[in-house]
Design a protein around this motif. Structure first.
Motif, PDB file in Angstrom:
ATOM      1  N   UNK A  83      54.310  33.851  36.816  1.00  0.00           N
ATOM      2  CA  UNK A  83      54.552  34.725  35.672  1.00  0.00           C
ATOM      3  C   UNK A  83      53.192  35.232  35.194  1.00  0.00           C
ATOM      4  N   UNK A  84      53.129  36.499  34.908  1.00  0.00           N
ATOM      5  CA  UNK A  84      51.878  37.155  34.522  1.00  0.00           C
ATOM      6  C   UNK A  84      51.652  36.943  33.022  1.00  0.00           C
ATOM      7  N   UNK A  85      50.495  36.420  32.648  1.00  0.00           N
ATOM      8  CA  UNK A  85      50.206  36.152  31.240  1.00  0.00           C
ATOM      9  C   UNK A  85      49.194  37.135  30.649  1.00  0.00           C
ATOM     10  N   UNK A  86      48.456  37.812  31.506  1.00  0.00           N
ATOM     11  CA  UNK A  86      47.512  38.841  31.049  1.00  0.00           C
ATOM     12  C   UNK A  86      47.269  39.805  32.197  1.00  0.00           C
ATOM     13  N   UNK A  87      47.252  41.094  31.881  1.00  0.00           N
ATOM     14  CA  UNK A  87      46.968  42.125  32.872  1.00  0.00           C
ATOM     15  C   UNK A  87      46.023  43.131  32.225  1.00  0.00           C
ATOM     16  N   UNK A  88      44.836  43.279  32.801  1.00  0.00           N
ATOM     17  CA  UNK A  88      43.846  44.236  32.302  1.00  0.00           C
ATOM     18  C   UNK A  88      43.301  45.024  33.496  1.00  0.00           C
ATOM     19  N   UNK A  89      44.035  46.079  33.924  1.00  0.00           N
ATOM     20  CA  UNK A  89      43.626  46.843  35.109  1.00  0.00           C
ATOM     21  C   UNK A  89      42.276  47.524  34.906  1.00  0.00           C
ATOM     22  N   UNK A  90      41.432  47.600  35.902  1.00  0.00           N
ATOM     23  CA  UNK A  90      41.533  46.931  37.200  1.00  0.00           C
ATOM     24  C   UNK A  90      40.640  45.681  37.257  1.00  0.00           C
ATOM     25  N   UNK A  92      41.119  42.326  35.549  1.00  0.00           N
ATOM     26  CA  UNK A  92      41.515  40.935  35.294  1.00  0.00           C
ATOM     27  C   UNK A  92      43.037  40.763  35.310  1.00  0.00           C
ATOM     28  N   UNK A  93      43.458  39.625  35.886  1.00  0.00           N
ATOM     29  CA  UNK A  93      44.856  39.207  35.868  1.00  0.00           C
ATOM     30  C   UNK A  93      44.862  37.709  35.561  1.00  0.00           C
ATOM     31  N   UNK A  94      45.720  37.286  34.650  1.00  0.00           N
ATOM     32  CA  UNK A  94      45.920  35.857  34.405  1.00  0.00           C
ATOM     33  C   UNK A  94      47.390  35.558  34.678  1.00  0.00           C
ATOM     34  N   UNK A  95      47.646  34.368  35.215  1.00  0.00           N
ATOM     35  CA  UNK A  95      49.004  34.022  35.594  1.00  0.00           C
ATOM     36  C   UNK A  95      49.232  32.523  35.524  1.00  0.00           C
ATOM     37  N   UNK A  96      50.489  32.171  35.504  1.00  0.00           N
ATOM     38  CA  UNK A  96      50.929  30.781  35.572  1.00  0.00           C
ATOM     39  C   UNK A  96      51.727  30.666  36.863  1.00  0.00           C
TER      40      UNK A  96
END
Length: 168
Positions: A83-90, A92-96
């Motif tokens: 599951x995506x917890x943060x998306x900052x294109x292009x 950074x991506x944070x996920x669980x």
């Protein structure tokens, strides 16, 4: 004179629960980010060498999920859930990431995409709930080598896209 806290090397409070893997990929970061965020790309390269991926559901947005099965070269299927917890294109991506949406042993990953000349440096920083879960991932599931292979597969896949673009 002894080093003080400010002068001592900084060590993350989660260092004993972390795995950090990075790689420089010869492609612009927008393309590397896209290859990591669109299911049509992910299913072509995700996982260590010899693995394939079947996606059951994919919604790339904060709170969205990727429900998939990784098929090992020995025929073993691994149920996976991100599951995506943060998306900052292009950048950074944070996920669980766990076996299911309610997995108590799910781990957190942060991926950063930084320009490195004409290339992109991708860093995958994964933090496990406990040191024991991190050690099990390393010893039983070969997480460090698997992570390196996964980023290697990404690099090879993106190189194909770049080459096709040059040929067109």
């Amino acid at each position: 004179m002894a080093a003080t806290g400010r002068d001592a090397p900084a060590q993350s409070a989660t260092a004993d629960r972390e795995i950090v893997i990075s790689r420089v990929i010869s492609a612009p970061r927008e393309l590397v980010f896209e290859a990591f965020t669109e299911v049509r790309h992910l299913s072509r390269w995700w996982g260590p060498e010899g693995f394939t991926t079947t996606t059951r559901a994919f919604e790339f947005r904060v709170g969205g999920a990727w429900d998939f099965v990784m098929h090992g070269p020995d025929g073993t299927d691994y149920q996976e859930w991100i599951t995506w917890t943060e998306i900052a294109p292009p950048q950074r991506i944070a996920l669980l990431h766990g076996e299911s949406h309610d997995d108590p042993n799910a781990f957190e990953s942060v991926l950063t995409f930084a320009p490195d000349g004409a290339a992109t440096r991708i860093e995958m920083r994964t933090v496990f709930p406990t040191k024991e879960l991190r050690d099990e991932a390393v010893e039983k599931y070969h997480a460090i080598e698997g992570g390196r292979q996964t980023l290697g597969n990404l690099a090879a896949y993106v190189a194909e896209i770049v080459q096709k673009g040059v040929e067109d």
